[in-house]
Design an enzyme around this catalytic site. Structure first.
Site, PDB file in Angstrom:
ATOM      1  N   PHE A 226      35.506  37.930  35.784  1.00 27.01           N
ATOM      2  CA  PHE A 226      35.271  37.171  37.027  1.00 27.01           C
ATOM      3  C   PHE A 226      35.571  35.695  36.746  1.00 27.01           C
ATOM      4  O   PHE A 226      34.725  34.822  36.891  1.00 27.01           O
ATOM      5  CB  PHE A 226      33.830  37.341  37.536  1.00 27.01           C
ATOM      6  N   ASP A 248      40.327  38.525  37.038  1.00 29.04           N
ATOM      7  CA  ASP A 248      39.859  38.217  38.393  1.00 29.04           C
ATOM      8  C   ASP A 248      40.710  38.985  39.389  1.00 29.04           C
ATOM      9  O   ASP A 248      41.854  39.341  39.095  1.00 29.04           O
ATOM     10  CB  ASP A 248      39.945  36.706  38.675  1.00 29.04           C
ATOM     11  N   ASN A 277      40.440  44.556  39.172  1.00 24.58           N
ATOM     12  CA  ASN A 277      39.020  44.755  39.427  1.00 24.58           C
ATOM     13  C   ASN A 277      38.295  44.881  38.076  1.00 24.58           C
ATOM     14  O   ASN A 277      38.631  45.755  37.267  1.00 24.58           O
ATOM     15  CB  ASN A 277      38.876  46.046  40.242  1.00 24.58           C
ATOM     16  N   CYS A 338      24.118  35.547  40.460  1.00 19.00           N
ATOM     17  CA  CYS A 338      23.885  34.401  41.354  1.00 19.00           C
ATOM     18  C   CYS A 338      23.293  34.868  42.672  1.00 19.00           C
ATOM     19  O   CYS A 338      23.298  34.135  43.653  1.00 19.00           O
ATOM     20  CB  CYS A 338      25.168  33.611  41.573  1.00 19.00           C
TER      21      CYS A 338
END
Ligand code: SAH
Length: 394
Positions: A226, A248, A277, A338
């Site tokens: 990511f 990413d 992915n 997050c």
């Protein structure tokens, strides 16, 4: 006078200095306030609890500016902005970083306002009716207390629709920012696309965690899952990681990650950029018996409602389990969530469950969170959204 009076016994959270009043706690609204208007907030017995911004379309009907009987005017806005900015003066004094958050919403006493400084520009998000109402005064105060070339708005967020506000982008003051602003963060340089990038352009909240990855990365084969525009991986490159693999879904983000790598080193050939992915790429690495010395997992918010939390937890567990299996003995894992709804306790549980399934022993070197320019209000636990674990496999 515009007054919002609460239902009987619904003042408890306000007395605990939590600034939100949900629609279900409201008994009566007097004076016909419009979106963003200042209202007095009173308990059922008439006691004044504070002053807030009214938001007729939001489930959060009032956000308190203050728990006192203050006037909410230009002077008030000025003093809140001045206080927020002076709290960040250490960044200017140290000079190692020229991109940091100036105002972090509730924690700085201005619900709905994010203001980030990128070099000579300030980029803002106005997410609530109250912040929107005071936009002009806020922009003037930002320029006064943090002089800049221009102030740019990135209020292109879904949450605004919940406030009945349209998405907005554009110059609010001064010059338009260039397509790319070059910033420096603890010695690492990045191009930031404040016009189209995520949030206001960069994940400033991960600064300290990128610095920590940088401390350890020397000589390691690093997987930056990511990656967005390179963030952690570029920091690793600057401390002479042996190799960095960025993964990413977004081709444009990877293109900028490649440029950010080149901006810091001539050894771009030691970095690999995989558009795919993460769930699938990690599986393909497992099948190919590929291993790493350090893995960073910084996924987007998997949970945005309580209903999606358990599904999100499974997603976090899957990627952590896959990553744990790719680590060489002594390897390091920096894993994050997050999602504000994912508590630290639940995150610990998810990551430890992954270790159990991976049948590997990990030690936690450090618990991680958002950087100090993204403070949380002590009485506003919702403000702590980023949490992470820095672990070593034995
Ligand atoms: N670590 C970065 C920020 C990561 S933001 C930094 O420090 O700057 C999350 C990123 O995950 C976004 O760039 C998004 O494009 C990407 N993403 C979301 N879902 C993904 C998936 N399933 N596989 C790969 N990337 C994904």
């Amino acid at each position: 006078m515009k007054v919002v009076t609460l239902q009987n016994k619904r003042e408890y959270s306000i007395l605990r200095r939590h600034p939100w009043i949900f629609s279900g706690a409201v008994a009566t609204v007097e004076g016909d306030p419009c979106a963003g208007d200042t209202v007095q907030v009173k308990a059922a017995d008439g006691t004044l609890l504070g002053m807030g911004a009214y938001s007729p379309e939001s489930q959060i009907r009032v956000r308190l500016w203050t728990f006192e009987a203050s006037e909410i005017d230009t002077t008030f806005i000025n003093s809140r902005i001045a206080q927020a900015i002076s709290g960040r003066s250490i960044f200017l004094a140290e000079g190692a970083t020229n991109a940091f958050r100036l105002v972090n919403a509730e924690a700085d006493g201005i619900p709905g306002l994010i203001a980030d400084r990128y070099g000579e520009w300030i980029v803002c998000q106005f997410t609530t009716a109250g912040a929107e109402r005071w936009k002009k005064e806020i922009v003037e105060a930002l320029q006064r207390y943090s002089p800049c070339k221009g102030v740019y708005e990135r209020s292109d967020l879904d949450v605004r629709t919940r406030e009945g506000l349209p998405p907005l982008m554009g110059v609010l003051a001064g010059e338009a920012p260039p397509e790319r602003i070059e910033i420096v963060e603890n010695g690492t340089r990045y191009y930031v696309d404040v016009l189209q990038g995520h949030k206001t352009g960069f994940y400033l909240d991960q600064r300290d965690n990128r610095a920590m990855v940088k401390r350890y990365a020397n000589g390691l084969d690093v997987l930056n899952a990511f990656s967005y525009t390179g963030g952690f991986g570029v920091a690793a490159v600057t401390s002479a990681a042996a190799s960095v693999t960025h993964v990413d879904l977004s081709e444009p983000s990877l293109a900028l990650a490649r440029e950010n790598t080149a901006l810091n080193t001539c050894h771009v050939e030691e970095s690999t950029f995989i558009c795919g992915n993460v769930f699938e790429v990690l599986r393909s690495f497992r099948d190919a018996a590929k291993t790493f010395d350090m893995i960073i997992l910084d996924p987007p918010k998997f949970a945005d409602s309580k209903g999606s939390l358990m599904k999100a937890a499974r997603g976090y567990k899957d990627i952590n389990l896959l990553a744990m299996k790719l680590l060489r003995p002594g390897g390091l894992l920096a894993t994050f969530s997050c999602s504000g709804l994912m508590t630290s306790d639940l995150f610990d549980k998810v990551v430890s469950d992954a270790a159990v399934d991976a049948k590997r022993d990990f030690q936690v070197l450090k618990r991680l969170q958002q950087a100090e320019d993204h403070p949380e209000g002590l009485c506003f636990p919702e403000g702590l959204y980023l949490k992470g674990l820095f672990c070593r496999v034995m």
